[in-house]
Design a protein around this motif. Structure first.
Motif, PDB file in Angstrom:
ATOM      1  N   GLY A   9      43.107  12.114 -47.749  1.00 35.65           N
ATOM      2  CA  GLY A   9      42.739  12.445 -46.369  1.00 35.65           C
ATOM      3  C   GLY A   9      41.301  12.096 -46.047  1.00 35.65           C
ATOM      4  N   LEU A  10      40.365  12.485 -46.933  1.00 37.56           N
ATOM      5  CA  LEU A  10      38.940  12.246 -46.662  1.00 37.56           C
ATOM      6  C   LEU A  10      38.610  10.747 -46.622  1.00 37.56           C
ATOM      7  CD1 LEU A  10      36.139  13.475 -46.142  1.00 37.56           C
ATOM      8  CD2 LEU A  10      35.801  13.558 -48.600  1.00 37.56           C
ATOM      9  N   PRO A  11      38.990   9.952 -47.656  1.00 41.39           N
ATOM     10  CA  PRO A  11      38.666   8.517 -47.557  1.00 41.39           C
ATOM     11  C   PRO A  11      39.346   7.833 -46.378  1.00 41.39           C
ATOM     12  CG  PRO A  11      39.950   8.994 -49.549  1.00 41.39           C
ATOM     13  CD  PRO A  11      39.538  10.305 -48.975  1.00 41.39           C
ATOM     14  N   ALA A  12      40.574   8.267 -46.034  1.00 35.35           N
ATOM     15  CA  ALA A  12      41.259   7.635 -44.902  1.00 35.35           C
ATOM     16  C   ALA A  12      40.502   7.895 -43.610  1.00 35.35           C
ATOM     17  CB  ALA A  12      42.693   8.169 -44.801  1.00 35.35           C
ATOM     18  N   MET A  13      40.030   9.135 -43.428  1.00 33.22           N
ATOM     19  CA  MET A  13      39.305   9.467 -42.199  1.00 33.22           C
ATOM     20  C   MET A  13      37.916   8.810 -42.178  1.00 33.22           C
ATOM     21  SD  MET A  13      41.294  11.122 -40.236  1.00 33.22           S
ATOM     22  CE  MET A  13      42.636  10.137 -40.841  1.00 33.22           C
ATOM     23  N   MET A  14      37.313   8.629 -43.367  1.00 30.13           N
ATOM     24  CA  MET A  14      36.040   7.896 -43.435  1.00 30.13           C
ATOM     25  C   MET A  14      36.244   6.479 -42.918  1.00 30.13           C
ATOM     26  SD  MET A  14      34.654   9.396 -47.094  1.00 30.13           S
ATOM     27  CE  MET A  14      33.527   8.122 -47.536  1.00 30.13           C
ATOM     28  N   LEU A  15      37.372   5.870 -43.283  1.00 28.74           N
ATOM     29  CA  LEU A  15      37.640   4.497 -42.843  1.00 28.74           C
ATOM     30  C   LEU A  15      37.838   4.416 -41.327  1.00 28.74           C
ATOM     31  CD1 LEU A  15      39.953   3.019 -45.625  1.00 28.74           C
ATOM     32  CD2 LEU A  15      37.614   2.353 -45.030  1.00 28.74           C
ATOM     33  N   VAL A  16      38.508   5.444 -40.740  1.00 29.15           N
ATOM     34  CA  VAL A  16      38.696   5.448 -39.284  1.00 29.15           C
ATOM     35  C   VAL A  16      37.329   5.498 -38.585  1.00 29.15           C
ATOM     36  CG1 VAL A  16      39.589   6.792 -37.323  1.00 29.15           C
ATOM     37  CG2 VAL A  16      40.985   6.525 -39.390  1.00 29.15           C
ATOM     38  N   GLY A  17      36.470   6.396 -39.053  1.00 30.23           N
ATOM     39  CA  GLY A  17      35.130   6.525 -38.462  1.00 30.23           C
ATOM     40  C   GLY A  17      34.339   5.233 -38.585  1.00 30.23           C
ATOM     41  N   VAL A  18      34.376   4.634 -39.773  1.00 33.40           N
ATOM     42  CA  VAL A  18      33.663   3.364 -40.006  1.00 33.40           C
ATOM     43  C   VAL A  18      34.177   2.303 -39.042  1.00 33.40           C
ATOM     44  CG1 VAL A  18      33.385   1.470 -41.644  1.00 33.40           C
ATOM     45  CG2 VAL A  18      33.153   3.792 -42.420  1.00 33.40           C
ATOM     46  N   GLY A  19      35.501   2.276 -38.859  1.00 34.76           N
ATOM     47  CA  GLY A  19      36.110   1.259 -37.994  1.00 34.76           C
ATOM     48  C   GLY A  19      35.551   1.321 -36.585  1.00 34.76           C
ATOM     49  N   VAL A  20      35.432   2.538 -36.026  1.00 30.76           N
ATOM     50  CA  VAL A  20      34.952   2.658 -34.643  1.00 30.76           C
ATOM     51  C   VAL A  20      33.475   2.253 -34.545  1.00 30.76           C
ATOM     52  CG1 VAL A  20      34.500   4.268 -32.759  1.00 30.76           C
ATOM     53  CG2 VAL A  20      36.625   4.427 -34.046  1.00 30.76           C
ATOM     54  N   VAL A  21      32.652   2.729 -35.479  1.00 30.25           N
ATOM     55  CA  VAL A  21      31.218   2.377 -35.425  1.00 30.25           C
ATOM     56  C   VAL A  21      31.030   0.873 -35.562  1.00 30.25           C
ATOM     57  CG1 VAL A  21      28.955   2.717 -36.477  1.00 30.25           C
ATOM     58  CG2 VAL A  21      30.547   4.598 -36.382  1.00 30.25           C
ATOM     59  N   VAL A  22      31.757   0.279 -36.507  1.00 30.27           N
ATOM     60  CA  VAL A  22      31.634  -1.170 -36.710  1.00 30.27           C
ATOM     61  C   VAL A  22      32.078  -1.904 -35.447  1.00 30.27           C
ATOM     62  CG1 VAL A  22      32.597  -3.138 -37.961  1.00 30.27           C
ATOM     63  CG2 VAL A  22      31.811  -1.141 -39.208  1.00 30.27           C
ATOM     64  N   ALA A  23      33.168  -1.413 -34.804  1.00 31.58           N
ATOM     65  CA  ALA A  23      33.686  -2.103 -33.614  1.00 31.58           C
ATOM     66  C   ALA A  23      32.597  -2.207 -32.549  1.00 31.58           C
ATOM     67  CB  ALA A  23      34.902  -1.362 -33.076  1.00 31.58           C
ATOM     68  N   TYR A  24      31.909  -1.084 -32.238  1.00 33.73           N
ATOM     69  CA  TYR A  24      30.944  -1.215 -31.148  1.00 33.73           C
ATOM     70  C   TYR A  24      29.610  -1.778 -31.593  1.00 33.73           C
ATOM     71  CZ  TYR A  24      28.858   3.544 -31.839  1.00 33.73           C
ATOM     72  OH  TYR A  24      28.230   4.663 -32.304  1.00 33.73           O
ATOM     73  N   SER A  25      29.272  -1.615 -32.886  1.00 34.77           N
ATOM     74  CA  SER A  25      28.006  -2.198 -33.357  1.00 34.77           C
ATOM     75  C   SER A  25      28.121  -3.712 -33.486  1.00 34.77           C
ATOM     76  CB  SER A  25      27.616  -1.605 -34.711  1.00 34.77           C
ATOM     77  OG  SER A  25      27.426  -0.223 -34.593  1.00 34.77           O
ATOM     78  N   VAL A  26      29.272  -4.191 -33.980  1.00 33.11           N
ATOM     79  CA  VAL A  26      29.478  -5.646 -34.105  1.00 33.11           C
ATOM     80  C   VAL A  26      29.490  -6.269 -32.722  1.00 33.11           C
ATOM     81  CG1 VAL A  26      31.202  -7.409 -34.655  1.00 33.11           C
ATOM     82  CG2 VAL A  26      30.664  -5.636 -36.318  1.00 33.11           C
ATOM     83  N   ALA A  27      30.161  -5.589 -31.785  1.00 30.53           N
ATOM     84  CA  ALA A  27      30.302  -6.188 -30.462  1.00 30.53           C
ATOM     85  C   ALA A  27      28.970  -6.198 -29.717  1.00 30.53           C
ATOM     86  CB  ALA A  27      31.339  -5.410 -29.664  1.00 30.53           C
ATOM     87  N   GLY A  28      28.299  -5.047 -29.654  1.00 31.76           N
ATOM     88  CA  GLY A  28      27.178  -4.931 -28.731  1.00 31.76           C
ATOM     89  C   GLY A  28      25.811  -4.794 -29.346  1.00 31.76           C
ATOM     90  N   GLY A  29      25.706  -4.739 -30.685  1.00 30.71           N
ATOM     91  CA  GLY A  29      24.400  -4.619 -31.334  1.00 30.71           C
ATOM     92  C   GLY A  29      23.625  -3.422 -30.829  1.00 30.71           C
ATOM     93  N   MET A  30      22.292  -3.559 -30.708  1.00 27.63           N
ATOM     94  CA  MET A  30      21.461  -2.417 -30.351  1.00 27.63           C
ATOM     95  C   MET A  30      21.622  -2.020 -28.885  1.00 27.63           C
ATOM     96  SD  MET A  30      19.718  -0.062 -31.391  1.00 27.63           S
ATOM     97  CE  MET A  30      19.089  -0.258 -33.047  1.00 27.63           C
TER      98      MET A  30
END
Lengths: 492, 143
Positions: A165-186
């Protein structure tokens, strides 16, 4: 806690995550250059910069790790935030204007660029990049761990995925942060930070009121904790929970060390008008104080609720915040607070992703004498790779969120605070001295942390915070070598 | 450096004030010793502020402002020391339902921003006086 028991909480979290991705996509259309990607086009005003700095500084460390640390070691942990009254002024009035001036004068997008522009020393710039990279990955790890704890509680992942459960939810959180950081940077980072900062302040105020109410008022909370066998009166004495040197170390590292935190310093590059620095401490300090209500409220109320039997003892101290919200807060407040927790975590994570990516694709090549190429394209790939690396670091570290956060904060503080706080203001200090100070802070901190984890620290250092010792040494190294530079300017 | 306070004066003033406060606390046994150590560590950020703070345009650093600002910190510190000593002398005494040691910490958390930021800029920096003499005469200005 199954998801269907609290659908409102789960839907609030989903709505929040989608909103952040939406802001990222909006910002992506406005990100055209490395200046946009790394310093938001130097276009930000007082409120956006102030709140973005607060939300980048206050992370899962404060919202998840803080109450957990208090649950474990008592109110001594509050010494970490005791310097919040003056650190914003220290940041804005001693370092802020100098950094903004350097950013306006040339091609300065990162702290490594600052070192190169001010001292022209590639060794010092390279060491700065290494410190930022190491500190950022550790900080990211703490955020990913915190987002995993929060999402696991919200979606009841432990019940349907067990230990995964914990590693799976860590991956979901990482996915969202990466999505908007990759797209829009700072640019995406600061506008999500603004929304997240406002959300954090509202959530912290609401949770503080709910925590004091659930505990039966502050006086009752204190009486219950003091009378319990598990906690006792020592829990409430900030001078008794940890050895003197640890308590002093907390205060020292989290006051002076703030001057070496790139997630905050980086925001000064983005200021449109440096005159706004005049009022920035008020915005930054005021918003930080409001957010700390959550740490103080839950830090006192959760032990009282456990002591009175209203809440079962926590399996891990990091569960203090989610356990309270699911058991005692009304669904609307819990939904808002969980969104606030995710906001705290993600706003810091996106800043560090951006900083670490810049260190990797821009600063290290420049320090090695190579011209960085395709910074935006490579920066996006670096963001994704760093997020995966940080998730692995968090999984391997396997301790409290606050302890990983303290290590990360300490790494950046020990390496960079003397150089930024004193070096920038001292006319005659040389690049060689700056490299010596950064190298001392970084090397000593990493060596002490490693020795501590291997159980090889000498008994004389019991209770001494490694980051405090490393910061003290790098500070003294800079003062001593800087004095020699001043005495012999031609030899420097 | 014309118009700016001397660094040595500022450092000496700050150190003397802190030492005076620390000495007055050092007589209070364990808590006094603890407070002394906190002040020894806590004074560093204020030394840094005194030495490195930069005003924004049209303003300059003010010695009087620094003294006022430090005074505010000193008053808060004394208030904190009173609570600490009261807690040591009468363990049952509380403030807003909190034990005094904890109340001190929260007092610093809450009053810190109010005193240090509220007084902050207005006190530490003051407006540049109008230029006089040769500098004020446009015919003598260069560039």
């Amino acid at each position: 806690m199954p998801i269907l028991d609290h659908p409102l909480i789960a839907w609030t979290a989903v709505l929040y995550l989608l909103t952040m991705v939406g802001i990222g996509l909006w910002a992506a259309r406005r990100t055209r250059s490395a200046r946009d990607f790394f310093i938001a086009g130097q276009s930000l005003g007082l409120l956006v910069t102030g709140l973005a700095t607060m939300s980048a500084a206050f992370s899962g460390f404060v919202f998840v790790g803080g109450p957990g640390l208090t649950y474990r070691m008592g109110t001594s942990s509050f010494l970490i935030c005791a310097s919040v009254g003056f650190t914003p002024a220290l940041l804005c009035w001693t370092v802020g204007r100098r950094l903004r001036r350097l950013a306006a004068a040339g091609d300065v997008l990162t702290l490594s660029d600052v070192v190169l522009a001010r001292w022209g020393d590639r060794r010092a710039a390279g060491l700065t990049a290494v410190a930022v990279l190491l500190g950022s990955v550790a900080y990211l790890g703490a955020q990913i761990q915190a987002v995993g704890v929060v999402l696991e509680a919200v979606f009841g992942a432990r019940e349907w995925l067990g230990a995964l459960g914990l590693p799976a939810m860590m991956l979901v959180g990482v996915g969202v942060v990466v999505a908007y950081s990759v797209a829009g940077g700072m640019l995406a980072g600061v506008y999500t930070d603004l929304v997240q900062g406002l959300l954090m302040m509202v959530a912290a105020s609401g949770v503080f009121a709910a925590a004091v109410g659930a505990g039966g008022g502050m006086e009752r909370i204190v009486e219950t904790v003091a009378a319990s066998d598990r906690f006792g009166p020592g829990f409430l004495d900030p001078t008794a929970g940890v050895p003197l040197w640890t308590a002093l170390g907390f205060f020292f590292v989290f006051s002076i060390g703030t001057l070496g935190q790139p997630q905050m310093l980086h925001k000064f590059f983005m200021l449109k008008d440096p005159r706004t620095l005049r009022w920035m401490p008020l915005v930054l300090g005021g918003s930080q104080t409001v957010c700390l209500l959550l740490w103080v409220g839950l830090g006192l109320a959760v032990p009282a609720l456990v002591a009175s039997g209203a809440l079962p003892p926590l399996a891990s101290p990091d569960e203090a915040t989610p356990a309270f919200l699911l058991a005692f807060a009304p669904d609307w407040l819990a939904g808002l607070a969980f969104a606030g927790l995710l906001a705290a975590v993600m706003s810091t994570a996106d800043s560090f992703l951006n900083l670490a990516a810049a260190a990797l694709v821009r600063d290290l090549p420049k320090a090695l004498g190579r011209e960085p190429r395709d910074e935006v394209g490579r920066g996006r790939w670096a963001v994704a790779a760093l997020a995966i690396g940080a998730a692995v670091t968090a999984w391997l570290y396997g301790d409290l969120v606050a302890l990983l956060g303290t290590f990360a904060f300490g790494t950046l503080a020990a390496a960079l605070a003397p150089a930024m706080g004193i070096g920038l203001a001292w006319d005659r200090v040389s690049g060689r001295t700056i490299a010596l100070s950064i190298g001392c802070g970084l090397g000593i901190h990493l060596a002490l942390e490693l020795a501590g984890r291997l159980g090889a620290l000498p008994a004389e250092l019991d209770g001494v915070l490694p980051s405090a010792l490393a910061l003290g040494t790098s500070l003294l190294a800079l003062l001593a070598a800087g004095w020699l530079d001043s005495a012999n300017p031609h030899g420097a | 450096m014309k118009g700016r306070p001397g660094r040595r004066t500022l450092l000496a003033g700050l150190s003397a004030a802190v030492l005076a406060l620390a000495a007055s606390l050092a007589t209070a046994g364990r808590l006094g010793g603890w407070a002394l150590a906190v002040l020894a560590v806590g004074v560093l950020p204020f030394l840094l502020m005194a030495w490195g703070a930069e005003p924004v345009s049209g303003r300059r650093r003010s010695v009087r402002g620094f003294v006022l600002w430090l005074g505010a910190f000193w008053v808060t510190g004394c208030l904190g020391a009173v609570f600490l000593l009261a807690g040591e002398a009468a363990p049952a005494w509380t403030l807003l339902g909190l034990p005094p040691q904890l109340a001190v910490l929260l007092l610093f958390l809450g009053l810190g921003p109010l005193l240090l930021l509220g007084l902050g800029y207005a006190a530490i920096f003051e407006d540049e006086p109008p230029a006089r003499g040769v500098d004020s005469d446009p015919r003598h200005r260069r560039g």
